[in-house]
Scaffold this motif. Sequence first.
Motif, PDB file in Angstrom:
ATOM      1  N   GLN A 126      14.412 -21.442 -27.841  1.00  0.00           N
ATOM      2  CA  GLN A 126      14.240 -19.844 -27.809  1.00  0.00           C
ATOM      3  C   GLN A 126      14.186 -19.471 -26.450  1.00  0.00           C
ATOM      4  N   LEU A 127      13.905 -20.117 -25.591  1.00  0.00           N
ATOM      5  CA  LEU A 127      13.475 -19.328 -24.241  1.00  0.00           C
ATOM      6  C   LEU A 127      14.848 -19.217 -23.468  1.00  0.00           C
ATOM      7  N   ALA A 128      16.016 -20.058 -23.854  1.00  0.00           N
ATOM      8  CA  ALA A 128      17.328 -19.690 -23.477  1.00  0.00           C
ATOM      9  C   ALA A 128      18.045 -18.791 -24.143  1.00  0.00           C
ATOM     10  N   GLY A 129      17.381 -18.468 -25.491  1.00  0.00           N
ATOM     11  CA  GLY A 129      18.240 -17.412 -26.413  1.00  0.00           C
ATOM     12  C   GLY A 129      17.253 -16.175 -26.644  1.00  0.00           C
ATOM     13  N   GLU A 130      17.020 -15.934 -27.807  1.00  0.00           N
ATOM     14  CA  GLU A 130      16.525 -14.908 -28.231  1.00  0.00           C
ATOM     15  C   GLU A 130      15.206 -14.395 -27.401  1.00  0.00           C
ATOM     16  N   LEU A 131      14.409 -15.220 -26.783  1.00  0.00           N
ATOM     17  CA  LEU A 131      13.207 -14.962 -26.145  1.00  0.00           C
ATOM     18  C   LEU A 131      13.260 -14.992 -24.397  1.00  0.00           C
ATOM     19  N   CYS A 132      14.690 -14.990 -24.159  1.00  0.00           N
ATOM     20  CA  CYS A 132      15.011 -14.956 -22.784  1.00  0.00           C
ATOM     21  C   CYS A 132      14.038 -13.665 -22.055  1.00  0.00           C
ATOM     22  N   SER A 133      13.810 -13.776 -20.816  1.00  0.00           N
ATOM     23  CA  SER A 133      13.014 -12.275 -20.262  1.00  0.00           C
ATOM     24  C   SER A 133      13.579 -12.532 -18.778  1.00  0.00           C
ATOM     25  N   PRO A 134      13.486 -11.249 -17.853  1.00  0.00           N
ATOM     26  CA  PRO A 134      13.740 -10.953 -16.782  1.00  0.00           C
ATOM     27  C   PRO A 134      12.712 -11.517 -15.863  1.00  0.00           C
ATOM     28  N   TYR A 135      11.514 -11.892 -16.498  1.00  0.00           N
ATOM     29  CA  TYR A 135      10.574 -12.424 -15.708  1.00  0.00           C
ATOM     30  C   TYR A 135      10.088 -14.133 -15.956  1.00  0.00           C
ATOM     31  N   VAL A 136      11.465 -14.801 -16.546  1.00  0.00           N
ATOM     32  CA  VAL A 136      11.233 -15.889 -16.812  1.00  0.00           C
ATOM     33  C   VAL A 136      12.312 -16.711 -16.239  1.00  0.00           C
ATOM     34  N   PHE A 137      11.875 -17.760 -15.687  1.00  0.00           N
ATOM     35  CA  PHE A 137      13.081 -18.665 -14.945  1.00  0.00           C
ATOM     36  C   PHE A 137      12.723 -19.962 -15.109  1.00  0.00           C
ATOM     37  N   SER A 138      13.658 -21.100 -15.071  1.00  0.00           N
ATOM     38  CA  SER A 138      13.490 -22.243 -15.220  1.00  0.00           C
ATOM     39  C   SER A 138      13.969 -23.131 -14.176  1.00  0.00           C
ATOM     40  N   GLY A 345      22.436 -19.242 -15.131  1.00  0.00           N
ATOM     41  CA  GLY A 345      23.080 -18.577 -16.109  1.00  0.00           C
ATOM     42  C   GLY A 345      22.453 -17.026 -16.465  1.00  0.00           C
ATOM     43  N   ASN A 346      23.050 -16.165 -17.377  1.00  0.00           N
ATOM     44  CA  ASN A 346      22.489 -15.035 -17.530  1.00  0.00           C
ATOM     45  C   ASN A 346      21.053 -15.033 -18.158  1.00  0.00           C
ATOM     46  N   ASN A 347      20.716 -16.136 -18.624  1.00  0.00           N
ATOM     47  CA  ASN A 347      19.364 -16.499 -19.201  1.00  0.00           C
ATOM     48  C   ASN A 347      18.329 -17.160 -18.177  1.00  0.00           C
ATOM     49  N   HIS A 348      18.742 -17.232 -17.046  1.00  0.00           N
ATOM     50  CA  HIS A 348      17.815 -18.008 -15.789  1.00  0.00           C
ATOM     51  C   HIS A 348      17.639 -19.317 -16.189  1.00  0.00           C
ATOM     52  N   ILE A 349      18.427 -19.983 -17.222  1.00  0.00           N
ATOM     53  CA  ILE A 349      18.423 -21.524 -17.222  1.00  0.00           C
ATOM     54  C   ILE A 349      19.411 -22.022 -16.211  1.00  0.00           C
ATOM     55  N   ASP A 378      28.280 -29.022 -14.106  1.00  0.00           N
ATOM     56  CA  ASP A 378      28.165 -27.350 -14.236  1.00  0.00           C
ATOM     57  C   ASP A 378      27.864 -27.056 -15.832  1.00  0.00           C
ATOM     58  N   ASP A 379      27.202 -27.961 -16.080  1.00  0.00           N
ATOM     59  CA  ASP A 379      26.689 -27.743 -17.688  1.00  0.00           C
ATOM     60  C   ASP A 379      25.872 -26.451 -17.905  1.00  0.00           C
ATOM     61  N   GLN A 380      26.364 -25.452 -18.755  1.00  0.00           N
ATOM     62  CA  GLN A 380      25.508 -24.269 -19.348  1.00  0.00           C
ATOM     63  C   GLN A 380      24.998 -24.570 -20.712  1.00  0.00           C
ATOM     64  N   ASP A 381      23.767 -24.236 -20.965  1.00  0.00           N
ATOM     65  CA  ASP A 381      23.191 -24.417 -22.322  1.00  0.00           C
ATOM     66  C   ASP A 381      23.872 -23.691 -23.344  1.00  0.00           C
TER      67      ASP A 381
END
Length: 390
Positions: A126-138, A345-349, A378-381
């Motif tokens: 969910q963090l990588a998808g619908e719950l991604c946020s500008p304020y959350v990074f991994s 990536g665009n989702n900060h993963i 270079d694997d992207q989720d």
Amino acid sequence: MKKAFWLAGAMALALAQPATAADSVKIGFVSTFSGPTAVIGNDMRNSFELALDHLGRKIDGKPVEVIYEDDQQKPDVGKQKTEKLVQSDKVDFIVGYIWSNVLLASLKTAVDSKTFLISANAGPSQLAGELCSPYVFSTSWQNDQTPQAVGTYMNQKGVKSVFLIGPNYAAGKDMLAGVKSTFKGEVVGEEYTVWPSQLDFSAELTKAKNSKAESIFVFYPGAAGVQFLNQYAQAGIKQQIPLYTAFTIDELSLPLQKDNALGVPGAQQWVNDLPNEENKKFVADYRKKYPGLRPTFYGAQSYDAANLINSAVVAVKGDLTKKDAMKAEMEKVNFKSVRGPFKYGNNHIPVQNFYLQDVVKDADGQLSLKTVATIVKDDQDRFHDKCAMK
């Protein structure tokens, strides 16, 4: 009357002044510091503290205050501790989170307050998808990525069938889903166990043996991983059915798993022997600062989290009100990671390499993990396209 008017005017003037840079950088760190899995939280804290040592205990010349909070491996406790850090302590950053269910329970508090949250381990889909946020990074990975790499390696080995076993919580489901997304053979069985209380896996091992599967895949971090591997060997199954793992064998569990871990491959985005200079320094200084201990991937991810924060604060010259500028800087990955170069990536993963790791005995007869090969580059989720950030 004049005095009252003057005081009122002075107060209004003070309130009208623009916000100034804070005198310190305040960081909340949520992890597990009690119970059987406290060894993981302690390793994360050790590594974060080492990173601060390497930064001179200051970020952009400002002293760093870290408030460590124990989530007790419980989602409701993690949520309460996150609320305390945001609402009472008013931290600038929150770091940590081992467990996906704890992170998911805590996420909204950080996002709603626009407090930067850096997951140094948990990576629910969910963090990588619908719950991604500008304020959350991994600074770790999305949960599926590591087992996906294991599935790819199993294909390379020509494995035709597998029996899957994992804990019944968010990360466990992601891990088994990750293997299934890349493994091209037959999944002949899939078992989920009670988490975190179940430590007897005899029933699941019997089912795996009776399934006639060519291999077994498991995900069991911490104490559960020690118990599973020992029971797998004691039951005599190790000689019959090869085991593949994710997050089950690490530098914390290895001293307890001992020779039972030999010959059991896994995958990871960081291994202690990666040859870049930052990693060499991290591992050597960790072992010097904490005699008798070796850093783990949990620690490596926490070390990177400290350096990610440093890059953001330095970029804005310590003005922590410039959140957009800090976000933009963190997206650049403008620091040298102990895993080697990666990008977001665009989702900060992280988009990063995953390596095959195996257990070996060193010259002194001590067991350690060794990088064997690169499984995927270079694997992207696989959930990044569900993230609204582009």
